[in-house]
Design a protein around this motif. Structure first.
Motif: not given
Length: 997
Positions: A940, A746, A884, A835, A904, A814, A758, A748-749, A781
């Motif tokens: 993050w 998870s 984002h 993100f 991303t 992702y 998640k 970067g989420v 991810l």
């Protein structure tokens, strides 16, 4: 009629007259480059000669043996009453003499024979016991011998070795100019027992040749005597005419000592004749004490306890006499010294000037030799490496025969001043047995803990002190301890934390067992350690390149005791894991094997399905009784092992309730084969060496029924990490190990809402039915990586159309996965995902997803069909204005799935302050926010679990030093004093090399 005492004295006089005869012939000598004659005896007891080793103990000499030439040598020089062999057997002590290192540091604590696991000594004493002793090493490629050191000091030194050489060094290739060698027991004519006279004549010839030059020499005369009584009959007859003693009574044994003494007199006489006695150091010593209670011989070591092959004084304390320039005649030293001291002493006597090799533990004894046996003024002890206060350490972690001291068990000891602590290693989970003796009060010891000689119960503080010293020394010299094969163990090898290329590859865990921890490089086929930049952040930044017929090998992986499977361990379960990347898949390749053709295991790559592609991975097990199991699976179904490192895991479960083997690729089960339940285990545990990249002799399990290993190939690729466990692990364990090398699922989420959800952990499969939910679309991810080529996407952010992301772009991939429960009807979900990185593009077409699974994916198993959802209908994705947030509606028939692959910008794991690097400033951010429930405080870039905790610290530590564009490697974390960990109880464990489980 028996000879009188006066007659015995007459015999001695005649020998001394013979010794002193001859006319001296001058030879040029250089006092700065003296000669050295070492007389190394085999199995001679401390009190076995007619020299009184301790002037205060009349019992420290023989009451029957006659060694008049040794008496003369003692009169000329110094007798050491507390001299010790470094080991209680031939090989360890002889190796220690040549290197100045303890047998423990050399990993050679026993004789050479059990280095071969098929030798009878291995069968007798290395299997079928509660503890498994460490096998001795047979080679020391980085060690320096006395001969080599002397040549560095002065290339003109002539070096000679005559007689027993045991097994290492090989004198003719390790620093010795002239050699005449034998190894093992010597069978000789009756007139030349133990080849004593032949060896002496060879040494005399060396002396004669040296007399033709002014060059100094080092001469080692290494006898096989006085082991196993063998003497000239005339000498035996002479001792049969003498009155036997109370201690020594065997005429043949006495005669062998006398014959040996005659050869010593011959050599010393030649030194006199050559006129070089005053510039020659003569060192007389034994490699250990006499053997008692074996071979039916009447041999005693009194007043000492025990003998050869034990940790007791009768094995370790030996005779030593040194004469030469600067040494006071008839002098004596009671300082405890060891055979490890001879290397630095000889180097010093030869003039020094050359630094001692790394690892030398012994001390230079010349200050003692030149000070009448005493310590120099202002000195309180002989200081040695790892023994600053003069302590002497001994390590014999081996079993042996039952002697007069009882059953020989693995043990270690330390002598510190007059006190000696003996540690006998506990069996079957019992604590170690500690015994304490005061050698100034009595030289006698006892293996019986209840003996009044054992002071352990009355001096607990001294026991604790010495036991701590012993433990510290064992760690300092990297000694190997005996181990219980039943104890669960995990060993990890990481190329990024290994020693430099050419050195042994040690495991990250220290289990006090060198062979269990070590992979070694075969001479001439050493792999090179190269830099790598994998997307798996936990793999580090190095791998071993095995291409070009390279090989790593090690002692066999020990998982059971075939000699006593019912009593000790009959479970042959084990688990193996490798992280490999291949140069190509156009030929057969060997990843790993152990055993012989008739018993063993192997992991090989070849063409199993006839498609002309060698992409099929095969795990093969063949037991000694013919049981065989094989699993084969393609290694590249959802991965590209020529571009990325892949995890390959093999599991053996030998439970009588259900035997099987399993093969995993990237955390997912690729195949399984079931064996036969019942009492008969799958004994694949052959004692041949294990190898990576190239087999040593044959591939393990390459004969018999069933699918055989792919043979004839070597590994063409790189190995980044290896794991071994001596037990079967579960599928969850395999997956956890796989995920530990990847960024958190998870990361970067930033946030999810509505149906977006998640995951706590990355799944092994996202095939249809593997991750079902009617009301959740899971985001995970997959990887962070650099695009190697242009990538087509179905939607480019900031547009309403498909397009291309350029090669070289740093991306995070992702997967958004929706798989409704059941097989009929349809379901839809909508949600929102924010993100940390900026969204670059989205892929949803079935073709686009399939084409990018091996490029951007990291999950072991993907669905191959019906994964597009309903993007021709109501499904939609919307990217927010700031780039984002992704809003989505996904629908799928219940038998199908709907997926998105969202690309991303990359998120730098551990970059908690967002400045593009992972450094100490990020640690400060973590420390200041520890315990927070919102990872926004970490930009993050934490583990994505929603809180600031120890896992985020681990992520920072793992990625310390990283920065774009190659910011996903694992530079080592410095530990400056400013790093004051605020939760040391939780975090301390991350900074040390872990112990065994």
């Amino acid at each position: 009629m028996k000879t009188t005492c006066a007659s015995r004295q007459a015999i001695i006089v005649l020998v001394l007259l013979a010794f002193s005869s001859g006319v001296a012939v001058a030879k040029s000598v250089d006092p700065n480059r003296p000669n050295v004659l070492m007389l190394l005896i085999d199995d001679m007891g401390w009190a076995s000669s007619s020299v009184q080793m301790d002037p205060n103990n009349p019992d420290s000499k023989s009451d029957y043996h006659l060694t008049p030439n040794l008496e003369t040598l003692a009169q000329r020089g110094m007798v050491f009453s507390n001299a010790y062999a470094a080991g209680p057997m031939c090989s360890p002590t002889r190796a220690s003499i040549q290197t100045g290192m303890t047998p423990a540091a050399l990993q050679t604590t026993d004789v050479r024979q059990p280095s071969d696991p098929y030798h009878v000594r291995y069968q007798q004493y290395y299997a079928g016991y509660p503890l498994t002793p460490p096998q001795p090493r047979g080679e020391f490629p980085t060690a320096t011998t006395i001969g080599e050191q002397l040549h560095q000091i002065d290339p003109n030194y002539q070096t000679g070795w005559f007689g027993k050489w045991d097994w290492w060094p090989r004198p003719d290739t390790d620093g010795y100019d002239v050699t005449q060698l034998n190894i093992g027991p010597v069978e000789t004519p009756a007139e030349d027992p133990k080849a004593m006279f032949t060896i002496t004549n060879q040494a005399m010839a060396f002396l004669d040749d040296s007399d033709q030059t002014e060059d100094p020499f080092f001469l080692l005369v290494s006898h096989d005597a006085v082991k196993n009584a063998s003497a000239r009959q005339a000498t035996v007859d002479m001792f049969e005419g003498l009155t036997p003693g109370e201690k020594h009574r065997d005429p043949a044994y006495a005669a062998m000592h006398y014959d040996l003494d005659e050869t010593i007199g011959t050599l010393m006489g030649r030194l006199d004749t050559m006129g070089i006695t005053d510039n020659t150091y003569v060192m007389f010593l034994s490699d250990h004490g006499a053997a008692v209670g074996v071979n039916g011989q009447e041999i005693v070591n009194a007043p000492l306890y025990g003998g050869k092959g034990t940790i007791w004084e009768g094995a370790m304390r030996t005779p030593m006499i040194v004469s030469g320039p600067g040494i006071a005649p008839s002098s004596h030293s009671d300082l405890p010294i060891s055979t490890i001291d001879l290397f630095p002493t000889i180097a010093s006597l030869a003039g020094g000037g050359t630094p001692l090799p790394e690892g030398v533990e012994g001390a230079d004894l010349s200050p003692v030799l030149f000070n009448s046996g005493n310590l120099p003024a202002g000195t309180s002890a002989i200081e040695r490496a790892n023994a600053a206060n003069g302590e002497l350490y001994f390590h014999f972690p081996h079993y042996g025969p039952t002697l007069n001291v009882g059953k020989v068990r693995p043990a270690s000891s330390v002598r510190d001043g007059d006190y000696k602590l003996v540690r006998v290693y506990g069996e079957n989970g019992a604590a170690d047995e500690l015994l304490l003796f005061d050698l100034s009060a009595s030289l006698e010891e006892s293996s019986d803990p209840s003996s009044p000689l054992n002071l352990a119960s009355t001096m607990p503080d001294k026991v604790t002190e010495l036991n701590t010293k012993l433990s510290n020394w064992i760690q300092a010299v990297d000694a190997s301890l005996p181990y219980d094969v039943r104890t669960p163990i995990q060993l990890d090898w990481d190329a990024s934390t290994s020693a430099p290329t050419g050195a042994d590859w040690r495991s990250q865990q220290d289990v006090d067992s060198y062979d269990r921890e070590t992979w070694r490089a075969a001479p001439g086929s050493e792999p090179t350690r190269i830099a790598i930049d994998p997307f798996q952040s936990g793999l580090g930044e190095n791998a071993y390149n095995m291409s070009g017929n390279k090989r790593l090998y090690r002692r066999f992986f020990h998982v059971s005791d075939p000699q006593k499977p019912d009593e000790i361990d009959g479970d042959n379960s084990a688990s193996f894991e490798m992280w490999v990347r291949l140069d190509s898949m156009n030929s057969n390749q060997l990843l790993f094997e152990q055993g012989s053709s008739t018993q063993g295991i192997s992991l090989t790559l070849g063409d199993a399905d006839g498609d002309s592609e060698e992409n099929d991975l095969r795990f093969r097990l063949l037991a000694l009784d013919g049981q065989h199991l094989t699993v084969t699976a393609p290694v590249d179904r959802f991965a590209d092992p020529t571009q990325d490192f892949v995890q390959v895991a093999a599991v053996i479960n030998d439970s009588p309730l259900g035997r099987y083997i399993e093969l995993y690729i990237n955390g997912a089960l690729a195949g399984r084969a079931d064996g036969v339940a019942g009492p008969d285990g799958m004994n694949w545990n052959h004692r041949n060496k294990a190898s990576i990249g190239k087999d040593i002799d044959t591939i393990g399990g390459s004969s018999g029924a069933g699918d055989l290993p792919f043979t004839g190939g070597t590994l063409k690729g790189q190995v980044a990490a290896i794991r071994f466990q001596n037990y079967a692990i579960s599928s969850q364990d395999v997956l956890a190990s796989y995920n530990s090398k990847l960024d958190p699922v998870s990361m970067g989420v930033a946030s999810v809402s509505a149906a977006a959800s998640k995951l706590i952990g990355r799944p092994s499969s996202v095939e249809s039915g593997a991750l079902e939910s009617d009301d959740a679309a899971f985001v995970m991810l997959e990887r962070q990586d650099t695009l190697g080529e242009n990538l087509a996407v179905d939607l480019v952010a900031g547009t309403d159309s498909a397009g291309v992301l350029a090669a070289g772009e740093q991306v995070a991939s992702y997967l958004v996965h929706f798989d409704p429960v059941g097989d009929t009807g349809s379901e839809s979900v909508e949600g929102s995902i924010t993100f940390a990185g900026e969204i670059l593009g989205v892929i949803w077409s079935e073709e686009g997803l399939a084409d990018t699974d091996s490029i951007l994916g990291s999950i072991g198993l993907y669905e191959s069909t019906n994964r597009e959802g309903d993007f021709m209908g109501d499904d939609q994705v919307i990217i927010s204005g700031d780039g984002h947030t992704l809003d989505f509606i996904l629908s799928a028939q219940l038998a199908d799935i709907a997926e998105l692959r969202v690309l991303t910008t990359a998120v730098l794991a551990g970059d908690f302050n967002g400045d593009g690097t992972v450094d100490l400033a990020d640690y400060t951010v973590w420390r200041n926010n520890f315990g927070a429930t919102d990872e926004s405080t970490l930009n993050w870039s934490g583990d994505g679990n929603g809180g600031v905790d120890v896992a985020d610290y681990q992520l920072w530590k793992q990625n310390f030093g990283g920065s774009p564009p190659s910011g996903y490697s694992t530079a080592k974390v410095p530990e400056p004093s400013c790093l004051t960990i605020v939760i040391p109880v939780l975090l301390g464990a991350f900074f040390y090399r872990s112990k065994a489980w």
